[in-house]
Design a protein around this motif. Structure first.
Motif, mmCIF file in Angstrom:
data_model
loop_
_atom_site.group_PDB
_atom_site.id
_atom_site.type_symbol
_atom_site.label_atom_id
_atom_site.label_comp_id
_atom_site.label_asym_id
_atom_site.label_seq_id
_atom_site.Cartn_x
_atom_site.Cartn_y
_atom_site.Cartn_z
ATOM 1 N N TRP A 153 0.856 -1.182 0.000
ATOM 2 C CA TRP A 153 0.000 0.000 0.000
ATOM 3 C C TRP A 153 0.895 1.236 0.000
ATOM 4 O O TRP A 153 1.633 1.443 0.958
ATOM 5 C CB TRP A 153 -0.905 0.030 1.222
ATOM 6 N N PRO A 154 0.842 2.039 -1.059
ATOM 7 C CA PRO A 154 1.784 3.157 -1.136
ATOM 8 C C PRO A 154 1.499 4.202 -0.065
ATOM 9 O O PRO A 154 0.335 4.441 0.272
ATOM 10 C CB PRO A 154 1.542 3.724 -2.534
ATOM 11 N N PRO A 155 2.539 4.825 0.504
ATOM 12 C CA PRO A 155 2.324 5.935 1.423
ATOM 13 C C PRO A 155 1.755 7.113 0.643
ATOM 14 O O PRO A 155 2.000 7.194 -0.558
ATOM 15 C CB PRO A 155 3.729 6.235 1.947
ATOM 16 N N PRO A 156 1.007 8.011 1.229
ATOM 17 C CA PRO A 156 0.723 8.150 2.649
ATOM 18 C C PRO A 156 -0.447 7.309 3.154
ATOM 19 O O PRO A 156 -0.805 7.419 4.311
ATOM 20 C CB PRO A 156 0.373 9.629 2.777
ATOM 21 N N TRP A 157 -1.067 6.455 2.293
ATOM 22 C CA TRP A 157 -2.224 5.703 2.784
ATOM 23 C C TRP A 157 -1.785 4.492 3.589
ATOM 24 O O TRP A 157 -2.328 4.211 4.632
ATOM 25 C CB TRP A 157 -3.112 5.281 1.599
ATOM 26 N N GLY A 158 -0.809 3.784 3.039
ATOM 27 C CA GLY A 158 -0.337 2.600 3.746
ATOM 28 C C GLY A 158 0.714 2.974 4.772
ATOM 29 O O GLY A 158 1.072 4.144 4.922
ATOM 30 N N ILE A 159 1.204 1.946 5.475
ATOM 31 C CA ILE A 159 2.266 2.172 6.458
ATOM 32 C C ILE A 159 3.604 2.145 5.726
ATOM 33 O O ILE A 159 3.869 1.266 4.924
ATOM 34 C CB ILE A 159 2.220 1.087 7.551
ATOM 35 N N ALA B 163 7.331 5.032 9.619
ATOM 36 C CA ALA B 163 7.172 6.459 9.374
ATOM 37 C C ALA B 163 5.715 6.836 9.512
ATOM 38 O O ALA B 163 5.267 7.836 8.960
ATOM 39 C CB ALA B 163 7.695 6.818 7.992
ATOM 40 N N ASP B 164 4.967 6.007 10.221
ATOM 41 C CA ASP B 164 3.548 6.256 10.411
ATOM 42 C C ASP B 164 3.307 6.525 11.892
ATOM 43 O O ASP B 164 3.651 5.711 12.744
ATOM 44 C CB ASP B 164 2.758 5.030 9.945
ATOM 45 N N ASN C 84 1.038 9.995 8.149
ATOM 46 C CA ASN C 84 2.391 9.746 7.662
ATOM 47 C C ASN C 84 3.309 10.891 8.077
ATOM 48 O O ASN C 84 2.976 12.065 7.911
ATOM 49 C CB ASN C 84 2.335 9.620 6.140
ATOM 50 N N MET C 85 4.478 10.546 8.630
ATOM 51 C CA MET C 85 5.331 11.598 9.203
ATOM 52 C C MET C 85 5.778 12.612 8.157
ATOM 53 O O MET C 85 5.789 13.815 8.414
ATOM 54 C CB MET C 85 6.538 10.960 9.863
ATOM 55 N N ALA C 86 6.152 12.137 6.973
ATOM 56 C CA ALA C 86 6.607 13.057 5.926
ATOM 57 C C ALA C 86 5.476 14.000 5.536
ATOM 58 O O ALA C 86 5.669 15.210 5.384
ATOM 59 C CB ALA C 86 7.095 12.272 4.719
ATOM 60 N N ASP C 87 4.274 13.424 5.437
ATOM 61 C CA ASP C 87 3.109 14.229 5.101
ATOM 62 C C ASP C 87 2.798 15.244 6.192
ATOM 63 O O ASP C 87 2.473 16.404 5.912
ATOM 64 C CB ASP C 87 1.903 13.303 4.940
ATOM 65 N N LEU C 88 2.903 14.788 7.446
ATOM 66 C CA LEU C 88 2.653 15.680 8.585
ATOM 67 C C LEU C 88 3.613 16.863 8.530
ATOM 68 O O LEU C 88 3.217 18.018 8.663
ATOM 69 C CB LEU C 88 2.855 14.930 9.899
ATOM 70 N N ALA C 89 4.899 16.554 8.313
ATOM 71 C CA ALA C 89 5.904 17.613 8.288
ATOM 72 C C ALA C 89 5.578 18.637 7.212
ATOM 73 O O ALA C 89 5.770 19.835 7.391
ATOM 74 C CB ALA C 89 7.282 17.010 8.045
#
Lengths: 130, 498
Positions: free
Chosen positions: B68-74, B134-135, B197-202
């Motif tokens: 499952w690709p990020p940001p949806w999956g872990i 990263a989740d 997702n941490m990257a998305d959050l940032a």
């Protein structure tokens, strides 16, 4: 101000439950009661997440059968799924905690923190004196 | 083979977790096989972590769990930082597993041994997952798996000393409150950004206009991780937990458990929250720096006062965690790399010291205290000299790994113009000499008790010496550690999105 607070009463409930739980964890001396407090504390968190996911007027996020009207408003399912996981974690924590209390009861003959700590302090001093 | 290489990040974490399920159902007569499986799974983790770090080569590699690709999956992320920490954790876990066999057989009822190895591997796997993920929510799950399995391991110390049960109970309750704080913070951030997702959050956090919920969420998350990382003043669970756990467990947990949480702290502050602006600098300067300094002094002074060796080492861990967070608190890339250097070096130092103290306690047949180890330098020269090497490394003598940590930390502090703090760090090093001296005096200066002959067990002292030699090796040629730590700091500072 009061009106906005009352409009969001579900969050008020969450905060009150959470503080109740935390207070029990800190103030009670009975080990089982502490675990009950911990459970209340965690359950309050579940309510917080479920509240987040609710969309006013939204329905359950299931696939709409063919021919039904499009543009149906859904509640956000993700927080529910997360909380399902958190509930499992909570159950595991409580179960392990209760198992530990059983063992403490076997080893110390009490589940009152004061009595156990008194025994522990005595043992601490004995091992220090060695 | 390509399947193997494509799924390295998952293998690091999943191998011990799956093997834990196998060992959990094994009967008591297969205890030796359970140990071998634990050894095999930690070794696989180590190899996978090493290859994974090498394959990433300092770049950021994203692995979508289950496709499952990020940001949806872990997402599992391998970069300079998580690569270094996974290698540190898996190698120390491997060394502790080699060491564990005779001690666990000595301290734990035969019927429980396979299940102890199951909890052991669960702890290792969950800590590795904590580092890789990263989740933000998945992180909570790993946090709790590691905490619950660690509690189980600590409670197994009850066979020797019933106080282990209280330590385990307190860790369970305090840890659960900390973890719940963390999830609550995640909830706030999720409400404001709609992502986990941490990257998305940032990326999304700086664009949020109403900042108050974000700050509240940040405070809850950081406070929760503080509890798990045993940062002063929420470290209260740690000394008892490490003090009363079975010896092998103390060695494992002291080497790896808090390291993973400290790494998470760094990842949150420098990757997720970094672009929020001034508030992060304020938090570093007014929260992280002061509590680190207090941790250093409180831990050191309590260690000087302690007489039981495991408690002494656990108190000293509080101080050493303070050094790591002090490096992070500077907020500069030099400070963060000093923190990472000490994460690696302290794992070596404390892992080795707990192993040595455990070996002495095994020979002694009871808890090792300052009063009971008198003269043991002559009785157990191999173990005692390894303990001495790790101890010298702890206070930061030149030619040991600890020296490198101290040099980089002090240089980073001076580069940030905190002369006062640099002086305090040097002072605390001098203070830690006192408790080390207490141990050394008892070991080497006192006459050996009469008529006692102890045959040292190679299965115990070989892994111990492996770690002691690593302390010297990384004190002489530190480039591997320092360059990895600098890459780690760069990876954290680079953030995920920007």
């Amino acid at each position: 101000m009061l009106e906005t607070l009352l409009m969001q009463w579900n969050y008020l409930v969450f905060v009150m439950l959470m503080m109740t739980g935390l207070y029990i964890v800190i103030s009670r001396r009975n080990l089982v009661k502490k675990l009950i407090g911990l459970s209340i504390f965690q359950t309050a968190l579940f309510l917080f997440y479920i509240s987040l996911g609710k969309v006013a007027g939204g329905t359950a996020p299931i696939i709409v059968p063919d021919g039904a009207e499009s543009g149906v408003l859904y509640s956000n399912p993700l927080p529910h799924v997360l909380i399902l996981t958190a509930i499992v974690v909570g159950v595991a924590t409580t179960a392990l905690g209760l198992a530990l209390v059983l063992r403490i009861r076997e080893a110390f003959g009490s589940i009152e923190e004061d009595e156990i700590l008194a025994m522990k302090t005595k043992e601490d001093q004995e091992s220090r004196a060695e | 083979m390509s399947v193997f290489f494509e799924n390295l990040p998952a293998l690091v974490v999943v191998t011990p977790l799956l093997m834990a399920a196998v060992t959990a159902v094994m009967p008591a007569r297969l205890a030796n096989l359970a140990w071998m499986l634990a050894l095999a799974s930690t070794a696989t983790s180590l190899i996978a972590a090493w290859l994974n770090k090498a394959a990433a080569g300092g770049e950021r590699i994203s692995y979508a769990l289950g496709g499952w690709p990020p940001p949806w999956g872990i997402e599992f992320v391998t970069d300079g930082a998580s690569g270094l920490v996974t290698v540190v954790i898996s190698s120390l876990a491997f060394a502790s597993t080699i060491y564990a066999k005779p001690l666990i057989e000595n301290e734990i009822a035969k019927g429980d041994i396979p299940r102890v190895y199951a909890a052991w591997q669960l702890t290792v796997g969950a800590l590795l997952g904590l580092v890789m993920t990263a989740d933000a929510f998945n992180l909570f799950v790993f946090l709790e798996i590691s905490a619950l399995s660690a509690v189980t391991l600590i409670a197994m110390g009850a066979g020797k000393d019933r106080r282990a049960l209280i330590a385990a109970y307190n860790y369970l309750v305090i840890g659960a409150v900390g973890a719940t704080f963390y999830v609550m913070g995640v909830g706030f951030l999720y409400a404001m950004t709609g992502t986990l997702n941490m990257a998305d959050l940032a990326e999304r956090l700086p664009d949020v206009t109403s900042r108050a919920p974000v700050y509240v969420g940040m405070a809850f998350m950081v406070a929760g991780i503080f509890v798990k990382a045993a940062v002063f003043p929420v470290h209260m669970w740690l000394p008892a937990a490490y003090g009363f756990a079975p010896t092998a467990v103390s060695a494992l947990l002291a080497a790896v458990a808090t390291k993973a949480s400290i790494y998470v702290l760094g990842r949150l502050i420098f990757t997720v929250f970094h672009d929020l602006g001034e508030i992060v600098d304020l938090m570093l300067e007014w929260v992280v720096l002061p509590v680190s300094l207090m941790a250093i002094f409180v831990g050191t002074i309590l260690a000087i006062w302690a007489r039981d060796l495991k408690t002494l080492l656990a108190q000293s861990s509080i101080a050493q965690i303070g050094y790591i967070t002090l490096g992070f608190g500077l907020g500069t890339s030099a400070g963060i790399s000093a923190g990472f250097i000490h994460i690696a070096n302290h794992a070596l130092i404390k892992g080795g010291m707990f192993m040595a103290v455990g070996a002495i306690a095994l020979a002694l047949g009871k808890r090792a205290g300052i009063g009971t180890i008198e003269g043991f330098g002559r009785l157990m020269p191999v173990t005692a000299s390894a303990l001495t090497i790790c101890g010298l490394s702890l206070i930061g003598l030149p030619l040991t790994a600890g020296f490198i940590s101290k040099v980089y930390l002090v240089l980073a502090i001076i580069a940030s113009d905190y002369w006062m703090i640099a002086a305090l760090v040097l002072l605390s090093s001098a203070l830690s000499l006192i408790y080390l001296w207490k141990m050394m005096e008892a070991l080497w200066m006192k006459p050996a008790p009469h008529g006692v002959i102890i045959k040292e067990n190679p299965a115990v002292y070989l892994p111990l010496w492996l770690i002691a030699l690593a302390n010297i090796w990384f004190g002489i040629d530190a480039t591997l550690v320092t360059s990895s730590a600098e890459a780690a700091a760069a990876a954290l500072m680079a953030g995920a999105g920007s």
